[in-house]
Write a protein that holds these residues in place. Sequence first.
Motif, PDB file in Angstrom:
ATOM      1  N   CYS A  12       0.852  -1.193   0.000  1.00 19.66           N
ATOM      2  CA  CYS A  12       0.000   0.000   0.000  1.00 19.66           C
ATOM      3  C   CYS A  12       0.888   1.243   0.000  1.00 19.66           C
ATOM      4  O   CYS A  12       1.992   1.222   0.552  1.00 19.66           O
ATOM      5  CB  CYS A  12      -0.920   0.026   1.223  1.00 19.66           C
ATOM      6  SG  CYS A  12      -2.371  -1.041   1.082  1.00 19.66           S
ATOM      7  N   GLY A  38      -3.423  -0.755  -2.792  1.00 20.80           N
ATOM      8  CA  GLY A  38      -4.217   0.351  -2.275  1.00 20.80           C
ATOM      9  C   GLY A  38      -3.398   1.612  -2.122  1.00 20.80           C
ATOM     10  O   GLY A  38      -2.172   1.561  -2.024  1.00 20.80           O
ATOM     11  N   GLU A  39      -4.088   2.754  -2.111  1.00 22.33           N
ATOM     12  CA  GLU A  39      -3.433   4.057  -1.985  1.00 22.33           C
ATOM     13  C   GLU A  39      -4.191   4.925  -0.994  1.00 22.33           C
ATOM     14  O   GLU A  39      -5.414   4.836  -0.891  1.00 22.33           O
ATOM     15  CB  GLU A  39      -3.380   4.769  -3.339  1.00 22.33           C
ATOM     16  CG  GLU A  39      -2.647   4.011  -4.418  1.00 22.33           C
ATOM     17  CD  GLU A  39      -2.686   4.756  -5.750  1.00 22.33           C
ATOM     18  OE1 GLU A  39      -2.457   5.986  -5.758  1.00 22.33           O
ATOM     19  OE2 GLU A  39      -2.975   4.103  -6.775  1.00 22.33           O
ATOM     20  N   LEU A  58       3.651  -1.194   3.863  1.00 18.11           N
ATOM     21  CA  LEU A  58       3.096   0.137   3.631  1.00 18.11           C
ATOM     22  C   LEU A  58       4.258   1.103   3.429  1.00 18.11           C
ATOM     23  O   LEU A  58       5.158   1.176   4.274  1.00 18.11           O
ATOM     24  CB  LEU A  58       2.260   0.604   4.824  1.00 18.11           C
ATOM     25  CG  LEU A  58       1.843   2.091   4.800  1.00 18.11           C
ATOM     26  CD1 LEU A  58       0.848   2.356   3.678  1.00 18.11           C
ATOM     27  CD2 LEU A  58       1.274   2.520   6.150  1.00 18.11           C
TER      28      LEU A  58
END
Length: 228
Positions: A12, A38-39, A58
């Motif tokens: 992410c 994901g962002e 992350l």
Amino acid sequence: MSDPSAPTVRICLADDHTLMRDGLKEVLGTAPGFTVVGEASTGTEAVALVTRLRPDVLLLDVEMPGPQASEVMQQIVRTVPETQVIILTMHDDPDMVYELLEAGAAGYLLKTILREELIAAVHSVVRRPSDSVVLVVSRRTVEQLHRQKPRPHKAQLTDRELEVLRLVAEALSNAQVAARLFITEATVKRHLTNTYAKLDAVSRVDALRKATAAGLIELRSLGLVSVV
């Protein structure tokens, strides 16, 4: 050559600049086995995203709207401790490095790094999550980190607790630590439980990082330090 049977590393991104996130996706897309899942563009979004998707890694910027990076780190370590957080920033600041390593970061990288260094850092924290702290900072910052005074904890670790922690940093299991020190595995677990309480740690990974940040374990013994 990458191992086609190896699991995909789920990543992410948390940065408030869309262009930066797009660039990171392009870089990470060149590494086989990496996928961006994901962002986020704020600290609050980052915590929610990691909690929902539970990625392996992350990449976190320190200057985003919302809570401070250290607070984001603490929430992630508490709720999703298996996610390895790498700080990616323009700030070459030893105090910030110290604070975020203490909060549980697996790495601290400057945004001036090469794409190969970024890919290597992600691989490092995924392959050795319990014993690696990856830094790519200036020599000045590394020198100041080594001079940094440990922050006070509830109590100092005993010599035996330090022995156990150093062996854990070598990626030894509890059974292997017990054999090395000629003690029982239950005694190893007791020492680790006491160590967690003294360091306010929630896991082996968290204890190692906090011990490193506090100067209880030599930084270079725990992983790769690149000086730029």
